[in-house]
Scaffold this active site. Structure first.
Site, PDB file in Angstrom:
ATOM      1  N   LYS A   1       0.850  -1.192   0.000  1.00  0.00           N
ATOM      2  CA  LYS A   1       0.000   0.000   0.000  1.00  0.00           C
ATOM      3  C   LYS A   1       0.887   1.244   0.000  1.00  0.00           C
ATOM      4  O   LYS A   1       1.879   1.304   0.729  1.00  0.00           O
ATOM      5  CB  LYS A   1      -0.908  -0.011   1.236  1.00  0.00           C
ATOM      6  CG  LYS A   1      -1.887   1.159   1.307  1.00  0.00           C
ATOM      7  CD  LYS A   1      -2.810   1.045   2.522  1.00  0.00           C
ATOM      8  CE  LYS A   1      -3.795   2.199   2.582  1.00  0.00           C
ATOM      9  NZ  LYS A   1      -4.743   2.082   3.716  1.00  0.00           N
TER      10      LYS A   1
ATOM     11  N   SER B   1     -10.380   0.305   7.196  1.00  0.00           N
ATOM     12  CA  SER B   1      -9.762   0.376   5.870  1.00  0.00           C
ATOM     13  C   SER B   1      -9.072  -0.893   5.401  1.00  0.00           C
ATOM     14  O   SER B   1      -8.583  -0.942   4.278  1.00  0.00           O
ATOM     15  CB  SER B   1      -8.756   1.532   5.815  1.00  0.00           C
ATOM     16  OG  SER B   1      -9.426   2.764   5.827  1.00  0.00           O
TER      17      SER B   1
ATOM     18  N   SER C   1      -9.850   2.518   2.883  1.00  0.00           N
ATOM     19  CA  SER C   1      -8.913   3.198   1.994  1.00  0.00           C
ATOM     20  C   SER C   1      -7.981   2.248   1.247  1.00  0.00           C
ATOM     21  O   SER C   1      -7.342   2.631   0.271  1.00  0.00           O
ATOM     22  CB  SER C   1      -8.053   4.187   2.802  1.00  0.00           C
ATOM     23  OG  SER C   1      -7.226   3.498   3.736  1.00  0.00           O
TER      24      SER C   1
END
EC number: 6.3.5.7
Length: 493
Positions: free
Chosen positions: A78, A182, A158
């Protein structure tokens, strides 16, 4: 034969150990898949040269009989984790072109254990969002579609790039972060498994901060076992993070075979929210039945302050964000927009560099921390947080070993469907997940079925502090009962 990029992480590990294929071959298979999947926009940047170099080192280690725990396994990172020499943007224009001179603790532990880096994954800007629509580098598209529809869907957020990449076979597993859901919400939206460990289990050092008292790193993968393997490498004490807990990392993979016989699973009555779709309720009931049939006792419990969790979270998190994001000023790194003086440069840089949702949360956070409203909002929200934590403590003290809830209030929604809605409508996606962050507890989302339109739905298990092992055992029980969801065919290739 299964394509190399469609193996589970555990299968790939075993195949590499048996020398059925090389680390270079499986890395190349993933790089080819990434090239074919540009329509999904899951990666902000791929790192093919680095991946192949790391794979060559892995092949040498395997040939010498020196294989490490994750030797040769290709992963996505990420783009909130600092990666030395590779752009780290947090999905924001303000960090465009920023190359850290250091590596996050979590990613460095993955490389220490032999994993291969495929690239940096898309996300909502500064991890602020539930749909991956706020990234400055374009929306990530879910690999899933509703039956009979070509309308693009969100992968959740997210960590939407992480979830989409795992579901589309663009990596064997991915790092992610969870501040209010998330990891768990995008995992539920994409038919993948995601665990938010206990606060302090994984180091936050080198992860770009959103809300420091809530942020926690964890993995997203295709199976419970794969998540357990990854968390074993990601977790561990780090003296550079004062919130990192100095305690041994258990053998999470061994825990998945424990079963749930003799455990007590709590069902919180407050999670039966008004307007919950019937199929979510049915799935929740089905999950309880699966655990009961496997030998667990099901018990209704009360978490009375649940209704206050979402408003309290959306005071605490923006307050911490407004403080954390004050460091982005155009002086030392990232975007710089000139102004007539230093104050003008700050203002111009932040105005141009931050997206709309980030600006909204900074303003909310600054407002609730201001002298006139600090006691009325921020202090009160922190008191609510303490009460939420006590609710969970009381439930566990009553003999409950884990808590079962839905992961999300719905399946994935369409790109742009909530664009014109009140922002609170988007925030409601976190209704089942924020309590876990407010209390610092571990939570896992596991795929449990499909809705009427053929989209995945997930169940969430919430555990005692630092008892991820019980969560893995219960999640494996659900995975065994539900069967592994067949991930979508590659319509994007």
């Amino acid at each position: 034969m299964t394509a190399l990029n469609e193996l589970t992480l555990a299968e790939a590990r075993d195949g590499l150990k048996a020398k059925d294929f090389s680390a270079r071959e499986i890395a190349q298979a993933h790089l080819d898949a990434i090239d074919r999947a540009k329509a999904l926009n899951a990666y902000i940047v791929a790192t093919p040269d680095r991946a192949l170099k790391m794979a060559e080192v892995s092949d040498q280690k395997i040939a010498k009989g020196e294989a490490r725990p994750l030797e040769g396994l290709p992963l996505g990172i990420k783009d909130l984790f600092a990666t030395q020499g590779v752009d780290t943007t947090a999905g924001s224009k303000i960090l465009e072109g920023f190359e850290p001179h250091y590596e996050s603790n979590v990613s460095s532990q993955l490389w220490r254990d032999g994993a291969v880096m495929l690239g940096k994954l898309n996300l909502d800007e500064f991890a602020m969002g539930s749909s991956n629509e706020t990234s400055a580098y374009g929306k990530t598209i879910s690999p899933w579609r509703r039956q009979g529809s070509y309308a693009p869907l969100v992968p959740g957020g997210s960590s939407g790039g992480s979830a989409a990449a795992v579901a589309a076979h663009l990596c064997l597993g991915a790092t992610a972060t969870d501040t209010g859901g998330s990891i768990r919400q995008p995992a539920a939206f994409t038919g993948t498994v995601g665990i938010k460990p206990t606060y302090g289990r994984c180091s936050r050092w080198g992860i770009i901060a959103y809300a420091s008292s809530l942020d926690q790193a964890g993995p997203i993968a295709r199976t419970v076992q794969d998540c357990a393997i990854l968390l074993g490498s990601m977790a561990g004490h780090d003296p550079r993070d004062t919130t990192s807990v100095d305690m041994p990392v258990p053998d999470f993979e061994a825990a998945i075979s424990r079963g749930v016989k003799g455990l007590t699973i709590g069902i919180p009555k407050e999670y039966r929210v008004e307007g919950m779709p019937a199929e979510i309720q049915r799935l929740w009931d089905q999950g309880a039945d699966w655990l009961r049939e496997a030998g667990a006792t099901i018990k209704e419990i009360s978490l009375p302050h649940t209704q206050y969790a979402l408003p309290a979270y959306y005071i605490v998190a923006p307050a911490e964000a407004s403080s954390n994001l004050a460091r982005y000023d155009g002086v030392r790194y990232g975007l710089r927009v000139p102004g007539k003086d230093i104050a003008g440069m700050y203002e111009n840089t932040r105005a141009a560099g931050f997206g709309r949702e980030v600006k909204r949360r900074i303003m909310i956070g600054t407002y609730v921390l201001s002298a006139g409203y600090y006691d009325a909002y921020y202090v009160r929200a922190q008191k609510i947080r303490t009460l939420i934590k006590r609710d969970f403590e009381a439930a566990y003290a009553s003999g409950v070993d884990a808590i079962l809830t839905p992961a999300t209030p719905s399946a994935a929604f369409g790109i742009g469907e909530m664009a014109s809605a009140d922002p609170v409508e988007m925030y409601l996606n976190d209704v089942f997940t924020v309590t876990v962050n407010m209390a610092g507890l571990p939570g896992i989302s596991v795929p449990a079925g499909l809705d009427a339109q053929g989209l995945p739905l997930g169940l969430q298990l919430i555990g005692r502090p630092f008892d991820e092992e019980t969560l893995f055992a219960a999640a494996q029980t659900i995975e065994n009962a539900a069967g592994r969801i067949s991930l979508p065919k590659a319509w994007w290739a």
